[in-house]
Design a protein around this motif. Structure first.
Motif, mmCIF file in Angstrom:
data_model
loop_
_atom_site.group_PDB
_atom_site.id
_atom_site.type_symbol
_atom_site.label_atom_id
_atom_site.label_comp_id
_atom_site.label_asym_id
_atom_site.label_seq_id
_atom_site.Cartn_x
_atom_site.Cartn_y
_atom_site.Cartn_z
ATOM 1 N N LYS A 40 115.832 45.102 108.012
ATOM 2 C CA LYS A 40 115.022 44.766 106.240
ATOM 3 C C LYS A 40 114.933 46.353 106.324
ATOM 4 N N TRP A 41 114.336 47.182 107.118
ATOM 5 C CA TRP A 41 114.356 48.455 106.970
ATOM 6 C C TRP A 41 115.876 49.311 107.479
ATOM 7 N N LYS A 42 116.929 48.413 108.053
ATOM 8 C CA LYS A 42 117.992 49.216 107.618
ATOM 9 C C LYS A 42 118.589 49.487 106.337
ATOM 10 N N GLU A 43 118.835 48.164 106.299
ATOM 11 C CA GLU A 43 118.576 47.995 104.575
ATOM 12 C C GLU A 43 118.089 48.979 103.425
ATOM 13 N N VAL A 44 116.644 48.563 103.911
ATOM 14 C CA VAL A 44 116.450 49.856 103.150
ATOM 15 C C VAL A 44 116.632 51.376 103.087
ATOM 16 N N ASN A 45 116.644 52.022 104.612
ATOM 17 C CA ASN A 45 117.365 53.145 105.066
ATOM 18 C C ASN A 45 118.975 53.577 103.903
ATOM 19 N N ARG A 46 119.055 52.227 104.208
ATOM 20 C CA ARG A 46 121.028 52.304 103.107
ATOM 21 C C ARG A 46 120.840 52.684 101.457
ATOM 22 N N GLN A 47 119.862 51.698 101.447
ATOM 23 C CA GLN A 47 119.449 52.063 100.042
ATOM 24 C C GLN A 47 118.818 53.205 99.724
ATOM 25 N N GLU A 48 117.521 54.011 100.296
ATOM 26 C CA GLU A 48 117.325 55.075 100.428
ATOM 27 C C GLU A 48 118.481 56.114 100.482
ATOM 28 N N THR A 49 119.143 56.177 101.141
ATOM 29 C CA THR A 49 120.229 57.385 101.716
ATOM 30 C C THR A 49 120.705 57.010 100.237
ATOM 31 N N ALA A 50 122.028 56.041 99.793
ATOM 32 C CA ALA A 50 122.428 56.264 98.591
ATOM 33 C C ALA A 50 121.572 56.548 97.051
ATOM 34 N N GLU A 51 120.151 56.348 97.006
ATOM 35 C CA GLU A 51 119.398 57.250 96.308
ATOM 36 C C GLU A 51 119.876 58.858 95.647
ATOM 37 N N LEU A 52 119.419 59.094 97.584
ATOM 38 C CA LEU A 52 118.761 60.397 97.803
ATOM 39 C C LEU A 52 120.145 61.196 97.441
ATOM 40 N N ILE A 53 121.750 60.807 97.801
ATOM 41 C CA ILE A 53 122.869 61.290 97.318
ATOM 42 C C ILE A 53 122.560 61.503 95.999
ATOM 43 N N GLN A 54 122.154 60.081 95.179
ATOM 44 C CA GLN A 54 122.260 60.025 93.862
ATOM 45 C C GLN A 54 121.828 61.296 93.247
ATOM 46 N N CYS A 55 120.658 61.534 93.451
ATOM 47 C CA CYS A 55 119.198 62.596 93.070
ATOM 48 C C CYS A 55 120.047 63.997 92.913
ATOM 49 N N TRP A 56 120.529 64.171 95.056
ATOM 50 C CA TRP A 56 121.306 65.309 95.114
ATOM 51 C C TRP A 56 122.509 65.755 94.736
ATOM 52 N N VAL A 57 123.072 65.413 93.991
ATOM 53 C CA VAL A 57 124.442 65.799 93.409
ATOM 54 C C VAL A 57 124.160 65.185 92.244
ATOM 55 N N SER A 58 122.824 65.425 90.990
ATOM 56 C CA SER A 58 122.810 65.363 89.996
ATOM 57 C C SER A 58 122.137 66.669 89.011
ATOM 58 N N ASP A 59 122.274 66.751 87.933
ATOM 59 C CA ASP A 59 122.160 67.848 87.557
ATOM 60 C C ASP A 59 120.886 67.859 87.271
ATOM 61 N N GLU A 60 120.075 66.951 87.018
ATOM 62 C CA GLU A 60 118.408 67.599 87.075
ATOM 63 C C GLU A 60 117.889 68.212 88.693
ATOM 64 N N CYS A 61 118.713 67.878 89.536
ATOM 65 C CA CYS A 61 118.166 68.581 90.530
ATOM 66 C C CYS A 61 118.837 69.476 91.288
ATOM 67 N N ALA A 62 120.147 70.203 90.397
ATOM 68 C CA ALA A 62 120.674 71.301 89.973
ATOM 69 C C ALA A 62 119.372 72.442 89.709
ATOM 70 N N GLN A 63 119.026 71.846 88.630
ATOM 71 C CA GLN A 63 118.323 72.873 87.695
ATOM 72 C C GLN A 63 116.856 73.151 88.328
ATOM 73 N N ALA A 64 116.549 71.582 89.314
ATOM 74 C CA ALA A 64 115.583 71.436 89.636
ATOM 75 C C ALA A 64 115.409 73.020 91.099
ATOM 76 N N VAL A 65 116.515 72.689 91.457
ATOM 77 C CA VAL A 65 116.278 74.106 92.754
ATOM 78 C C VAL A 65 116.880 75.398 92.053
#
Length: 101
Positions: free
Chosen positions: A62-87
């Motif tokens: 379960k931890w491994k699956e949650v980690n995979r999901q978190e990683t996918a979400e973080l990637i989406q956040c980092w490539v978003s326009d919202e993140c670029a603007q925040a940086v």
């Protein structure tokens, strides 16, 4: 609420919420930690390891699956326009503070 708003709580509040089982006063921390370590060190190593495996075993996948999901979400956040603007906003604020110094 703690996770969504990144709120901080005191040790006693965390204990009341059930997030920690015990609060040790700062001036007793080292002594109490050493006492607890010595208690644990006297326990049978094999039994401790078996207990840990039994507790963690069902959760590992379960931890491994949650980690995979978190990683996918973080990637989406980092490539978003919202993140670029925040940086960019962060560096703009940082630059303003440095020039004011």
């Amino acid at each position: 609420q703690l996770l969504m708003l990144n709120e901080w709580v005191s040790a006693h509040e965390a204990q009341q919420m059930g997030l920690v089982t015990r609060v040790i006063p700062h001036d007793q921390f080292t002594e109490e930690t050493q006492r607890r370590v010595m208690e644990i060190a006297k326990l049978p190593t094999g039994a401790l390891q078996a207990g840990k495996r039994l507790i963690r075993g069902p959760l590992v996948e379960k931890w491994k699956e949650v980690n995979r999901q978190e990683t996918a979400e973080l990637i989406q956040c980092w490539v978003s326009d919202e993140c670029a603007q925040a940086v960019m906003d962060f560096f703009a604020r940082s630059s303003t503070r440095k020039s004011a110094s």
